[in-house]
Design an enzyme around this catalytic site. Structure first.
Site, PDB file in Angstrom:
ATOM      1  N   GLY A  47      17.023  -4.404 -15.444  1.00 24.53           N
ATOM      2  CA  GLY A  47      16.126  -4.110 -16.562  1.00 24.53           C
ATOM      3  C   GLY A  47      16.247  -2.681 -17.013  1.00 24.53           C
ATOM      4  O   GLY A  47      17.277  -2.027 -16.788  1.00 24.53           O
ATOM      5  N   GLY A  68       9.506   2.067 -13.309  1.00 26.16           N
ATOM      6  CA  GLY A  68       8.528   3.047 -13.809  1.00 26.16           C
ATOM      7  C   GLY A  68       7.247   2.867 -13.036  1.00 26.16           C
ATOM      8  O   GLY A  68       7.267   2.391 -11.898  1.00 26.16           O
ATOM      9  N   ARG A 120       1.691   4.809 -16.888  1.00 27.53           N
ATOM     10  CA  ARG A 120       2.262   5.985 -16.221  1.00 27.53           C
ATOM     11  C   ARG A 120       3.754   5.748 -15.961  1.00 27.53           C
ATOM     12  O   ARG A 120       4.131   4.760 -15.367  1.00 27.53           O
ATOM     13  CB  ARG A 120       1.513   6.274 -14.907  1.00 27.53           C
ATOM     14  CG  ARG A 120       0.127   6.836 -15.151  1.00 27.53           C
ATOM     15  CD  ARG A 120      -0.611   7.126 -13.860  1.00 27.53           C
ATOM     16  NE  ARG A 120      -1.238   5.946 -13.289  1.00 27.53           N
ATOM     17  CZ  ARG A 120      -2.008   5.955 -12.193  1.00 27.53           C
ATOM     18  NH1 ARG A 120      -2.232   7.099 -11.560  1.00 27.53           N
ATOM     19  NH2 ARG A 120      -2.549   4.849 -11.741  1.00 27.53           N
ATOM     20  N   GLU A 172      -0.363  -3.148  -8.716  1.00 28.07           N
ATOM     21  CA  GLU A 172      -1.202  -3.336  -9.894  1.00 28.07           C
ATOM     22  C   GLU A 172      -0.849  -4.684 -10.515  1.00 28.07           C
ATOM     23  O   GLU A 172       0.301  -5.096 -10.509  1.00 28.07           O
ATOM     24  CB  GLU A 172      -0.975  -2.210 -10.904  1.00 28.07           C
ATOM     25  CG  GLU A 172      -1.556  -0.909 -10.420  1.00 28.07           C
ATOM     26  CD  GLU A 172      -1.211   0.271 -11.316  1.00 28.07           C
ATOM     27  OE1 GLU A 172      -0.925   0.072 -12.499  1.00 28.07           O
ATOM     28  OE2 GLU A 172      -1.215   1.397 -10.798  1.00 28.07           O
ATOM     29  N   PHE A 208      -0.461  -0.943   0.135  1.00 31.08           N
ATOM     30  CA  PHE A 208       0.744  -1.544  -0.446  1.00 31.08           C
ATOM     31  C   PHE A 208       0.438  -2.442  -1.644  1.00 31.08           C
ATOM     32  O   PHE A 208       1.316  -3.149  -2.111  1.00 31.08           O
ATOM     33  CB  PHE A 208       1.493  -2.350   0.624  1.00 31.08           C
ATOM     34  CG  PHE A 208       2.011  -1.487   1.746  1.00 31.08           C
ATOM     35  CD1 PHE A 208       3.248  -0.868   1.650  1.00 31.08           C
ATOM     36  CD2 PHE A 208       1.252  -1.265   2.883  1.00 31.08           C
ATOM     37  CE1 PHE A 208       3.728  -0.058   2.672  1.00 31.08           C
ATOM     38  CE2 PHE A 208       1.721  -0.458   3.922  1.00 31.08           C
ATOM     39  CZ  PHE A 208       2.967   0.152   3.815  1.00 31.08           C
ATOM     40  N   LEU A 209      -0.823  -2.430  -2.122  1.00 31.18           N
ATOM     41  CA  LEU A 209      -1.161  -3.335  -3.226  1.00 31.18           C
ATOM     42  C   LEU A 209      -0.336  -3.000  -4.463  1.00 31.18           C
ATOM     43  O   LEU A 209       0.130  -1.876  -4.643  1.00 31.18           O
ATOM     44  CB  LEU A 209      -2.656  -3.269  -3.541  1.00 31.18           C
ATOM     45  CG  LEU A 209      -3.288  -1.955  -4.038  1.00 31.18           C
ATOM     46  CD1 LEU A 209      -2.982  -1.664  -5.486  1.00 31.18           C
ATOM     47  CD2 LEU A 209      -4.780  -2.017  -3.832  1.00 31.18           C
ATOM     48  N   CYS A 236       3.817   4.660  -9.131  1.00 31.31           N
ATOM     49  CA  CYS A 236       4.205   4.899  -7.731  1.00 31.31           C
ATOM     50  C   CYS A 236       5.689   5.195  -7.525  1.00 31.31           C
ATOM     51  O   CYS A 236       6.031   6.272  -7.049  1.00 31.31           O
ATOM     52  CB  CYS A 236       3.783   3.715  -6.874  1.00 31.31           C
ATOM     53  SG  CYS A 236       1.996   3.572  -6.739  1.00 31.31           S
TER      54      CYS A 236
HETATM   55  P1  NAD Z   1      -5.844   6.972  -9.804  1.00 31.90           P
HETATM   56  O1  NAD Z   1      -5.266   8.153 -10.442  1.00 31.90           O
HETATM   57  O2  NAD Z   1      -5.936   5.673 -10.556  1.00 31.90           O
HETATM   58  O3  NAD Z   1      -7.326   7.301  -9.293  1.00 31.90           O
HETATM   59  C1  NAD Z   1      -7.685   8.413  -8.544  1.00 31.90           C
HETATM   60  C2  NAD Z   1      -9.197   8.566  -8.622  1.00 31.90           C
HETATM   61  O4  NAD Z   1      -9.592   9.617  -7.732  1.00 31.90           O
HETATM   62  C3  NAD Z   1      -9.721   8.948 -10.010  1.00 31.90           C
HETATM   63  O5  NAD Z   1     -10.752   8.072 -10.383  1.00 31.90           O
HETATM   64  C4  NAD Z   1     -10.239  10.376  -9.810  1.00 31.90           C
HETATM   65  O6  NAD Z   1     -11.348  10.695 -10.643  1.00 31.90           O
HETATM   66  C5  NAD Z   1     -10.650  10.360  -8.351  1.00 31.90           C
HETATM   67  N1  NAD Z   1     -10.733  11.693  -7.731  1.00 31.90           N
HETATM   68  C6  NAD Z   1      -9.848  12.720  -7.806  1.00 31.90           C
HETATM   69  N2  NAD Z   1     -10.304  13.778  -7.093  1.00 31.90           N
HETATM   70  C7  NAD Z   1     -11.492  13.414  -6.549  1.00 31.90           C
HETATM   71  C8  NAD Z   1     -12.448  14.063  -5.717  1.00 31.90           C
HETATM   72  N3  NAD Z   1     -12.258  15.299  -5.290  1.00 31.90           N
HETATM   73  N4  NAD Z   1     -13.544  13.383  -5.363  1.00 31.90           N
HETATM   74  C9  NAD Z   1     -13.750  12.126  -5.794  1.00 31.90           C
HETATM   75  N5  NAD Z   1     -12.886  11.445  -6.580  1.00 31.90           N
HETATM   76  C10 NAD Z   1     -11.775  12.086  -6.963  1.00 31.90           C
HETATM   77  O7  NAD Z   1      -5.016   6.764  -8.471  1.00 31.90           O
HETATM   78  P2  NAD Z   1      -4.410   5.400  -7.840  1.00 31.90           P
HETATM   79  O8  NAD Z   1      -3.385   4.825  -8.747  1.00 31.90           O
HETATM   80  O9  NAD Z   1      -5.536   4.567  -7.355  1.00 31.90           O
HETATM   81  O10 NAD Z   1      -3.640   6.019  -6.587  1.00 31.90           O
HETATM   82  C11 NAD Z   1      -4.321   6.632  -5.515  1.00 31.90           C
HETATM   83  C12 NAD Z   1      -3.340   6.825  -4.383  1.00 31.90           C
HETATM   84  O11 NAD Z   1      -2.896   5.539  -3.897  1.00 31.90           O
HETATM   85  C13 NAD Z   1      -2.072   7.563  -4.757  1.00 31.90           C
HETATM   86  O12 NAD Z   1      -1.650   8.332  -3.674  1.00 31.90           O
HETATM   87  C14 NAD Z   1      -1.071   6.453  -5.023  1.00 31.90           C
HETATM   88  O13 NAD Z   1       0.261   6.866  -4.821  1.00 31.90           O
HETATM   89  C15 NAD Z   1      -1.485   5.434  -3.975  1.00 31.90           C
HETATM   90  N6  NAD Z   1      -1.143   4.057  -4.306  1.00 31.90           N
HETATM   91  C16 NAD Z   1      -1.293   3.604  -5.575  1.00 31.90           C
HETATM   92  C17 NAD Z   1      -0.992   2.277  -5.880  1.00 31.90           C
HETATM   93  C18 NAD Z   1      -1.112   1.773  -7.289  1.00 31.90           C
HETATM   94  O14 NAD Z   1      -0.597   0.682  -7.562  1.00 31.90           O
HETATM   95  N7  NAD Z   1      -1.767   2.482  -8.196  1.00 31.90           N
HETATM   96  C19 NAD Z   1      -0.559   1.419  -4.873  1.00 31.90           C
HETATM   97  C20 NAD Z   1      -0.450   1.896  -3.569  1.00 31.90           C
HETATM   98  C21 NAD Z   1      -0.754   3.218  -3.296  1.00 31.90           C
END
Ligand code: NAD
Length: 434
Positions: A257, A261, A332, A156, A153-154, A264
């Site tokens: 706003g 976007g 994104r 960014e 649930f973090l 997530c």
């Molecule tokens: P991201 O796109 O920033 O990073 C994904 C990473 O996975 C990349 O570095 C990529 O190279 C790596 N990767 C892809 N396929 C791989 C493989 N086969 N082996 C090893 N590494 C591999 O993704 P993110 O923003 O960290 O999000 C990850 C998940 O967490 C998503 O499902 C997202 O919905 C969820 N999430 C994201 C956030 C957020 O704030 N970004 C918060 C909560 C949950």
């Protein structure tokens, strides 16, 4: 315990450094070698406050954190493996693209030697963790592993703090053994009295999507009420404040706003609805929130273009803030980028500045004119758009800014300035919902 985190994006890298901070031996694995090269220099591949300090500490001082692109070797003696790879929307579809998650599951299945937990931390539709179990079961005896859902649930911009001090931890398991191991992983937070919700795998997967969809719906809701305020001379900030004081409603996510976007909400809302539809359930409220939000950047652009008698061609427009929210360089599904694109398509020139997201934005939208400071943006522009509420933009010297603009027109898409003060300065000020 030895932990392995697969994927070093926002979730994987933050989880990895925080698990090391908890005191666990942790390996972060990614297949992107460029990313690992950056990380090996104790540099974060994206902007996240506090991340580089922890990265440096645990790579160089405690040495609890290691980085690797070799999953096979990393899995030796692993107790818990977290899958944290991306789950973006599929191209041209609403469903989540689970190819990276299943690819990791297949790789894990060929490399498990001892009993371990395989934990889905990526946001995945209900049923995915069971599918992971099926994939691994094709190669591994069922008593050699368990699967767990542990959504993250973090946020960014405050990711480290959110991970270290979450509102709750959700653990979806099938048996006591895996529940106990997960509780051991999160023991440092348990000591801080963080609520741990132990539930089924299905409920856990749904909790994540339902939470994000609810927050997204709150934003879409207040944005539509803002539209009504604009029509009748109401003030959305006063409306939202009075609503939010009601404890049943709460004040968070009631800021009108340009729409939600980011990496997530947009994709999660769509994926939640698509999963439900496949199962014969119509999430009509969530669909409406999504449609309302998708129309919003166009609506706002139209309002800006209308100010120029419906012809913005050749106008110089300044834009402050390109990331989807402050304290991140993530663009994104950023509404700033969508609005900039729309204005550029209508012939405007966009001069912009963002404290962290310039590089990503230039790659996504090469037509923008990048500036090094706010002052460079504001010189000779026909209007200024405040698009993302970075702290850097909250106390601008507006009197000086309007002196260098061609005309004092400001669109404050985040309502960070006071309308009457702006009018007193002789500014043609457009907020949202007032
Ligand atoms: P991201 O796109 O920033 O990073 C994904 C990473 O996975 C990349 O570095 C990529 O190279 C790596 N990767 C892809 N396929 C791989 C493989 N086969 N082996 C090893 N590494 C591999 O993704 P993110 O923003 O960290 O999000 C990850 C998940 O967490 C998503 O499902 C997202 O919905 C969820 N999430 C994201 C956030 C957020 O704030 N970004 C918060 C909560 C949950």
């Amino acid at each position: 315990m030895k932990l392995v985190v697969v994927g070093t994006g926002y979730v994987g890298l933050v989880s990895g450094v925080c698990f090391a901070e908890f005191g666990f031996e942790t390996i972060c694995v990614d297949k992107d070698k460029n990313r690992l090269n950056i990380l090996n220099k104790s540099k974060a591949p994206f902007f996240e406050p506090g991340l580089e300090d922890l990265l440096f500490k645990h790579l160089n001082t405690t040495k609890l954190l290691r980085l690797s692109n070799d999953l096979e070797t990393s899995l030796i003696n692993a107790d818990v493996i977290f899958i944290t790879v991306g789950t973006p929307s599929r191209r041209l579809e609403k469903e989540a693209d689970l190819s990276a998650v299943f690819e990791v599951a297949r790789e894990i299945s060929t490399n498990i030697k001892n009993y371990c937990l395989i934990v889905t931390k990526s946001t995945v539709p209900v049923g995915t963790t069971r599918k992971i179990k099926e994939i691994i079961s094709e190669k591994v005896d069922q008593n050699k592993f368990d699967v767990v859902s542990n959504p993250e649930f973090l946020r960014e911009g405050s990711a480290i703090n959110d991970f270290m001090r979450p509102d709750r931890i959700v653990i979806g398991t099938e048996n006591k053994k895996s529940e106990d191991i997960m509780k051991e992983v999160y023991r440092p937070l348990f000591l801080l009295e963080t609520p741990i919700i132990s539930t089924t795998i299905e409920s856990s997967e749904i909790i994540k999507y339902a939470s994000n969809s609810f927050l997204a719906t709150k934003i879409a809701f207040i944005n539509e009420v803002a539209d009504l305020c604009e029509k009748v001379g109401g003030d959305i900030q006063e409306v939202a404040k009075a609503m939010g004081i009601d404890k049943r409603i709460g004040s968070k996510f009631l800021n009108a706003g340009p729409g939600f976007g980011g990496s997530c909400f947009p994709k999660d809302v769509k994926a939640f609805s698509a999963t439900a539809e496949k199962l014969g359930v119509n999430l009509s409220i969530i669909n409406a929130a999504n449609t309302s939000n998708e129309l919003r950047p166009k609506k706002i652009s139209k309002k800006i273009i209308k100010r120029f008698n419906n012809n913005i061609s050749g106008k110089n427009i300044g834009m402050l803030g390109l990331s989807f929210k402050p304290n991140t360089d993530d663009i994104r599904d950023s509404t700033s980028i969508k609005i900039a694109k729309e204005l550029i398509n209508n012939g405007a020139y966009i001069k912009c500045y963002d404290p962290q997201a310039m590089e990503n934005s230039k790659r996504e939208l090469p037509e923008i004119i990048c500036c090094k400071t706010v002052n460079d943006v504001t010189k000779d522009i026909d209007a200024l758009i405040i698009a993302t509420e970075w702290n850097d933009f909250r106390a601008l010297n507006i009197s000086n800014i309007i002196k260098v603009m061609k005309q004092p027109v400001i669109f404050d898409l985040r309502n960070i300035y006071n309308k009457s003060e702006m009018l007193d300065l002789g500014i043609e000020y457009y907020g949202i919902g007032k």
